[in-house]
Write an enzyme that holds these catalytic residues in place. Structure first.
Site, PDB file in Angstrom:
ATOM      1  N   ASN A   1       0.803  -1.231   0.000  1.00  0.00           N
ATOM      2  CA  ASN A   1       0.000   0.000   0.000  1.00  0.00           C
ATOM      3  C   ASN A   1       0.837   1.284   0.000  1.00  0.00           C
ATOM      4  O   ASN A   1       0.495   2.273  -0.635  1.00  0.00           O
ATOM      5  CB  ASN A   1      -0.982   0.002   1.177  1.00  0.00           C
ATOM      6  CG  ASN A   1      -0.284  -0.081   2.520  1.00  0.00           C
ATOM      7  OD1 ASN A   1       0.740  -0.744   2.677  1.00  0.00           O
ATOM      8  ND2 ASN A   1      -0.833   0.582   3.515  1.00  0.00           N
TER       9      ASN A   1
ATOM     10  N   GLU B   1       3.427  -5.077  12.494  1.00  0.00           N
ATOM     11  CA  GLU B   1       2.483  -3.963  12.370  1.00  0.00           C
ATOM     12  C   GLU B   1       1.379  -4.438  11.440  1.00  0.00           C
ATOM     13  O   GLU B   1       1.617  -4.664  10.255  1.00  0.00           O
ATOM     14  CB  GLU B   1       3.204  -2.731  11.828  1.00  0.00           C
ATOM     15  CG  GLU B   1       2.442  -1.433  12.065  1.00  0.00           C
ATOM     16  CD  GLU B   1       1.377  -1.175  11.019  1.00  0.00           C
ATOM     17  OE1 GLU B   1       0.183  -1.390  11.332  1.00  0.00           O
ATOM     18  OE2 GLU B   1       1.717  -0.780   9.892  1.00  0.00           O
TER      19      GLU B   1
ATOM     20  N   CYS C   1      -3.373   1.327   6.608  1.00  0.00           N
ATOM     21  CA  CYS C   1      -3.797   0.627   7.823  1.00  0.00           C
ATOM     22  C   CYS C   1      -4.408   1.579   8.845  1.00  0.00           C
ATOM     23  O   CYS C   1      -5.153   1.157   9.722  1.00  0.00           O
ATOM     24  CB  CYS C   1      -2.618  -0.122   8.446  1.00  0.00           C
ATOM     25  SG  CYS C   1      -1.216   0.951   8.863  1.00  0.00           S
TER      26      CYS C   1
ATOM     27  N   GLU D   1       7.304   0.882  16.699  1.00  0.00           N
ATOM     28  CA  GLU D   1       8.356   1.433  15.856  1.00  0.00           C
ATOM     29  C   GLU D   1       8.445   2.928  16.123  1.00  0.00           C
ATOM     30  O   GLU D   1       7.471   3.575  16.475  1.00  0.00           O
ATOM     31  CB  GLU D   1       8.042   1.177  14.380  1.00  0.00           C
ATOM     32  CG  GLU D   1       7.954  -0.295  14.027  1.00  0.00           C
ATOM     33  CD  GLU D   1       7.384  -0.544  12.641  1.00  0.00           C
ATOM     34  OE1 GLU D   1       7.938  -1.394  11.922  1.00  0.00           O
ATOM     35  OE2 GLU D   1       6.384   0.112  12.287  1.00  0.00           O
TER      36      GLU D   1
END
Length: 487
Positions: free
Chosen positions: A155, A253, A287, A468
């Site tokens: 993406n 993630e 996301c 992160e």
């Protein structure tokens, strides 16, 4: 193939050299539906070669000072920035996103990822304590782990690949990266710049291919002690299973089903355009996108009327057109999956107020076979509906009413995901209160996608493991050691 002469053919980048592969996968231009690129279909053999190259490069790279590594990262950032337009054009064509989004978001952020970690690696400190009664001093030191396996999604291709490569090599690790087989071109372009930037051979290796073959070979390799993955929760479960025998360090993630909560004191002049963007930016293929909008009942009708009216103004079409708001979805299969959710919602009694199946979508002649879909707003949908529970990952958002603060917190938390949320209210006490109770790794209030890379990024529940960011990435990509000195 008769048209193979016109196709771009990628090669793996291993040990500082481009290496052809014995088999290839077709990659499609989402805006036309045509094959335009061939991507290596790598497997165990290619991954083995890449890991070997990374292991051989590790001693020299890890022995360089943080300043030396920082200078190389900054040089790489400069080179990508110099070619920003070429990277943006390639990202738009490969992924289907608008050229405007690639120019203003994807590629600038990829550049900034390298610059940010080039800076942050110079400013970490270690801990030290003293036990005077026994004449001891304790301190910690950190060292790179080894070969990092990095698996990035389709993406935000270069944006998220560099979000992993930059901290990994800044900390002194070497890497084997596997971008998505559907969006590999900008990773290949970056590889062309590594030598000029001063990155030694073998420090960054890129192996192209599918998750089932190349990804699994990387995850299962005994000489890759840590895996950083961004993608679906289902794939992450497979990674955890395959990593377990090796006790690998994991950063995952994953997906989201992100709520926006709009209280009746929200500033709708700010809320509506921002929530449109948070719902439909990058075709809803982020996301962090909003897919559940809870609006307090007193303003529900007004919000819905204005939101739908503005959604209908979004222009969908050729991604290379700078006036377009939304480009093509990544693939024919993904488009059908997203459309199927709209059909399911209708079957359950929900109302589709605009978009899919309601409005017409005129497309230029060259884009008739592309994977396009209008921004779609669904109302009167139940909380237990699959459209309110499952990640759709497309330009579909559901708008529902709520009455009380307590009720909406419970409903917002009633999914398996916990990545991000937005809260809209002019009541400062309320936004703090609600933010504390939402089960989300990130909560934005009266804004969306405002990021400080120093701070932790990641989700709760099925949205991931680990975080992160400056400090969190440093800790993930290094091993800590406690040393005690008696004097």
């Amino acid at each position: 193939m008769a048209h193979s002469k016109a196709l771009l053919v990628l090669e793996n980048f291993i040990g500082g050299k481009f290496v052809p592969c014995s088999s290839y996968i077709d990659s499609y231009n989402p805006s036309t539906g045509d094959v335009y690129c061939r991507v290596p279909d790598s497997g165990k053999e290619e991954v083995e070669a890449a890991v070997k190259a990374a292991k051989n490069a590790f001693p020299i790279w890890s022995s360089k000072s943080p300043l030396e590594r920082s200078q190389i990262l900054n040089k790489l950032a400069d080179l990508i920035e110099h070619d920003l337009e070429a990277f943006a054009q390639a990202e738009s064509k490969d992924q289907g996103k608008t050229i405007t989004f690639a120019r203003t978001v994807d590629i600038p952020r990829a550049v900034y990822n390298f610059r940010f970690f080039a800076s942050s690696i110079l400013h970490h400190t270690t801990e030290c304590t003293e036990m005077a009664t026994v004449g001891c001093v304790h301190y910690t030191s950190r060292a790179p782990v080894g070969v990092a396996g990095l698996i990035s999604p389709w993406n935000l291709p270069l944006y998220l690949l560099t979000w992993k490569i930059a901290p990994a090599i800044a900390c002194g690790n070497t890497v084997v990266a596997k971008p998505s087989e559907m969006t590999s071109v900008t990773a290949w372009m970056m590889c062309k710049l590594l030598e000029k930037a001063g990155v030694p051979q073998g420090v960054v290796n890129v192996v192209f291919g599918t998750g089932a073959k190349a990804g699994e070979a990387l995850v299962c390799h005994p000489d890759v002690p840590l895996i950083s993955f961004t993608g679906s929760t289902l794939t992450a479960q497979r990674i955890m299973e395959k990593s377990a025998p090796h006790c690998k360090r994991l950063s995952l993630e994953l997906g989201g089903k992100n709520p926006a909560i709009v209280f009746d004191d929200a500033d709708l002049t700010q809320c509506i355009p921002t929530t449109l963007r948070s719902s439909f930016a990058n075709q809803g293929e982020i996301c962090l996108c909003t897919s559940r909008i809870f609006v307090q009942r007193g303003i529900y009708s007004e919000f819905l009327k204005r939101f739908v009216a503005e959604a209908k103004k979004w222009k969908v079409g050729n991604p290379s057109d700078p006036t377009v708001d939304m480009g093509a979805l990544i693939s024919k299969e993904h488009l059908e999956k997203v459309r199927s959710y709209v059909k399911k919602a209708q079957a359950e009694g929900a109302r589709v107020l605009c978009g899919e199946g309601v409005d017409s979508l005129p497309l230029p002649t060259g884009n008739q076979k592309g994977y396009f879909m209008l921004p779609t707003v669904v109302a009167e949908v139940k909380d237990e509906s699959c459209c309110m529970q499952e990640e759709i990952f497309g330009p579909v958002t559901c708008v529902v009413a709520f009455d009380t603060e307590e009720e909406v917190i419970e409903r917002a938390n009633s999914v398996k995901y916990g990545l991000a949320a937005t809260v809209w209210s002019s009541n400062v006490g309320r936004v703090h209160r609600v933010a504390q109770r939402l089960q989300s790794g990130l909560v934005w209030t009266n804004c969306w996608l405002v990021r400080d890379l120093n701070l932790p990024f990641g989700g709760m529940k099925a949205s991931g493991i680990g975080r992160e960011g400056a400090k969190d990435s440093y800790e993930f990509f290094t091993e800590v050691k406690t040393i005690t000195i008696k004097h």
